[in-house]
Enzyme design. Structure first.
Site, PDB file in Angstrom:
ATOM      1  N   LYS A 101      -1.052  -9.515   3.092  1.00  0.00           N
ATOM      2  CA  LYS A 101      -0.315  -9.002   4.258  1.00  0.00           C
ATOM      3  C   LYS A 101      -1.202  -8.050   5.068  1.00  0.00           C
ATOM      4  CE  LYS A 101       3.318  -6.013   3.837  1.00  0.00           C
ATOM      5  NZ  LYS A 101       2.853  -4.817   4.586  1.00  0.00           N
TER       6      LYS A 101
ATOM      7  N   ASP B 146      -0.842  -6.323  -0.231  1.00  0.00           N
ATOM      8  CA  ASP B 146      -1.192  -5.667   1.031  1.00  0.00           C
ATOM      9  C   ASP B 146      -2.694  -5.502   1.151  1.00  0.00           C
ATOM     10  OD1 ASP B 146       0.772  -5.018   2.855  1.00  0.00           O
ATOM     11  OD2 ASP B 146       1.304  -3.124   1.888  1.00  0.00           O
TER      12      ASP B 146
ATOM     13  N   GLU C 101      -1.359  -5.638   8.766  1.00  0.00           N
ATOM     14  CA  GLU C 101      -0.548  -4.964   9.785  1.00  0.00           C
ATOM     15  C   GLU C 101      -1.184  -5.107  11.164  1.00  0.00           C
ATOM     16  OE1 GLU C 101       0.118  -0.870   8.746  1.00  0.00           O
ATOM     17  OE2 GLU C 101       0.947  -1.379   6.783  1.00  0.00           O
TER      18      GLU C 101
ATOM     19  N   GLU D 125       9.241  -3.954  10.445  1.00  0.00           N
ATOM     20  CA  GLU D 125       9.654  -2.644   9.901  1.00  0.00           C
ATOM     21  C   GLU D 125      10.151  -1.715  11.006  1.00  0.00           C
ATOM     22  OE1 GLU D 125       6.878  -0.992   7.122  1.00  0.00           O
ATOM     23  OE2 GLU D 125       7.882   0.956   7.058  1.00  0.00           O
TER      24      GLU D 125
ATOM     25  N   ASP E 281       0.844  -1.200   0.000  1.00  0.00           N
ATOM     26  CA  ASP E 281       0.000   0.000   0.000  1.00  0.00           C
ATOM     27  C   ASP E 281       0.881   1.253   0.000  1.00  0.00           C
ATOM     28  OD1 ASP E 281       0.854  -0.171   2.608  1.00  0.00           O
ATOM     29  OD2 ASP E 281      -1.142  -0.124   3.512  1.00  0.00           O
ATOM     30  N   SER E 282       2.202   1.053   0.027  1.00  0.00           N
ATOM     31  CA  SER E 282       3.147   2.147  -0.233  1.00  0.00           C
ATOM     32  C   SER E 282       2.858   2.794  -1.583  1.00  0.00           C
ATOM     33  CB  SER E 282       4.586   1.616  -0.214  1.00  0.00           C
ATOM     34  OG  SER E 282       4.708   0.485  -1.062  1.00  0.00           O
TER      35      SER E 282
HETATM   36  O1  KIV Z   1       3.530  -1.064   1.664  1.00  0.00           O
HETATM   37  C1  KIV Z   1       4.683  -1.531   1.577  1.00  0.00           C
HETATM   38  O2  KIV Z   1       5.391  -1.330   0.582  1.00  0.00           O
HETATM   39  C2  KIV Z   1       5.178  -2.317   2.678  1.00  0.00           C
HETATM   40  C3  KIV Z   1       6.664  -2.520   2.751  1.00  0.00           C
HETATM   41  C4  KIV Z   1       7.295  -1.282   3.247  1.00  0.00           C
HETATM   42  C5  KIV Z   1       7.022  -3.694   3.563  1.00  0.00           C
HETATM   43  O3  KIV Z   1       4.440  -2.724   3.522  1.00  0.00           O
END
Ligand code: KIV
Length: 265
Positions: free
Chosen positions: A112, A84, A114, A181, A45-46
């Site tokens: 993934k 994500d 969090e 992280e 989600d970056s």
């Molecule tokens: O969103 C993302 O790119 C991430 C990485 C920083 C691990 O979660």
């Protein structure tokens, strides 16, 4: 060509072979990274920050991730594709099942999430329903407003102990990989040794089982600031393919991250 699966990643941890991970958001970069030998591609989600220039990951939607997951999947033959789950898309187990299913249908092979203890029921439910899960502890960017900024986590003893316990509980609930992280090197090492699943670090020092970078940071071209733990491989090598190859090589031989790119206790 042997496809990377969760069993391959587990064996890599057991045999102490380092795992290389990059984010990717489109088919062309996914193909380039895949052909270079990257083990895992993460549709992070970056993308809200590096593709759209937002100041956090919060505005990203499930549809955004699904769109980019489909693109990455189309460019990938070997790497494991992980997507994500965005902010508030897994606030309840039912929401998590529905949204994870969309990402799996778009081509993800793992999702993934969090967070720690509060996710145990959700993780068990996802895994029972056939959806592999990656955890994410430490600086979890979706909680940036709770943390009061993008800050190193787990520096005090109580929070460090809680993070170790969370990692073990997440493993028991069924996660098959864990991203850690922005935590001090020593804590990352303790967590890596406390679980049997692969632990992938970002700003977590050299002792984790693998390393992940956001691709735009690795090329030094992010719209936002460049985190301390990231390394500009494009500046070092001069072209995209060599930059990716060097990142993978330095992860595999343990050269990355060095002290300058981690948080020494
Ligand atoms: O969103 C993302 O790119 C991430 C990485 C920083 C691990 O979660």
């Amino acid at each position: 060509m042997k496809k990377v699966t969760t069993s391959v990643l587990l064996k890599m941890k057991q045999e102490k072979q380092k795992i290389s991970v990059l984010t990717a958001y489109d088919a062309s970069f996914a193909k380039l990274f895949d052909q270079a030998g990257i083990d895992v591609l993460l549709i992070g989600d970056s993308l809200g920050m590096v593709l759209r220039g937002e100041d956090s990951t919060l505005p990203v939607t499930v549809d955004n991730i699904a769109y980019h997951t489909q693109s990455v999947k189309n460019g990938t033959e070997r790497a494991l594709v992980v997507a994500d789950m965005p902010f508030m898309s897994y606030a309840t187990p039912a929401q998590a099942y529905e949204n994870a299913a969309k990402l799996m249908a778009a081509g993800a092979q793992m999702v993934k999430l969090e967070g720690g203890e509060w996710l145990l029921e959700t993780i068990e439910g996802l895994v029972t329903r056939g959806i592999p899960v990656c955890g994410h502890l430490g600086l979890t960017p979706q909680s940036v407003n709770v943390f009061g900024g993008f800050k190193v986590q787990g520096r005090d003893q109580q929070k460090a102990q809680k993070m170790i316990a969370d990692a073990q509980q997440l493993e028991q609930a069924g996660i098959q990989m864990l991203v850690l992280e922005c935590v001090p090197n020593g804590l990352a090492e303790q967590i890596t040794n406390a679980v049997s699943i692969p632990v992938i670090g970002i700003g977590a020092g050299p002792e984790t089982d693998g390393q992940v970078l956001v691709m735009h940071d690795m090329f030094g071209i992010s719209a936002n600031y460049m985190p301390k733990f990231s390394k500009n491989y494009l500046a070092e090598t001069g072209d995209i393919r060599s930059a990716v190859a060097k990142f993978i090589e330095e992860v595999q031989n343990g050269q990355f991250p060095d002290e300058a790119h981690s948080f020494v206790d």
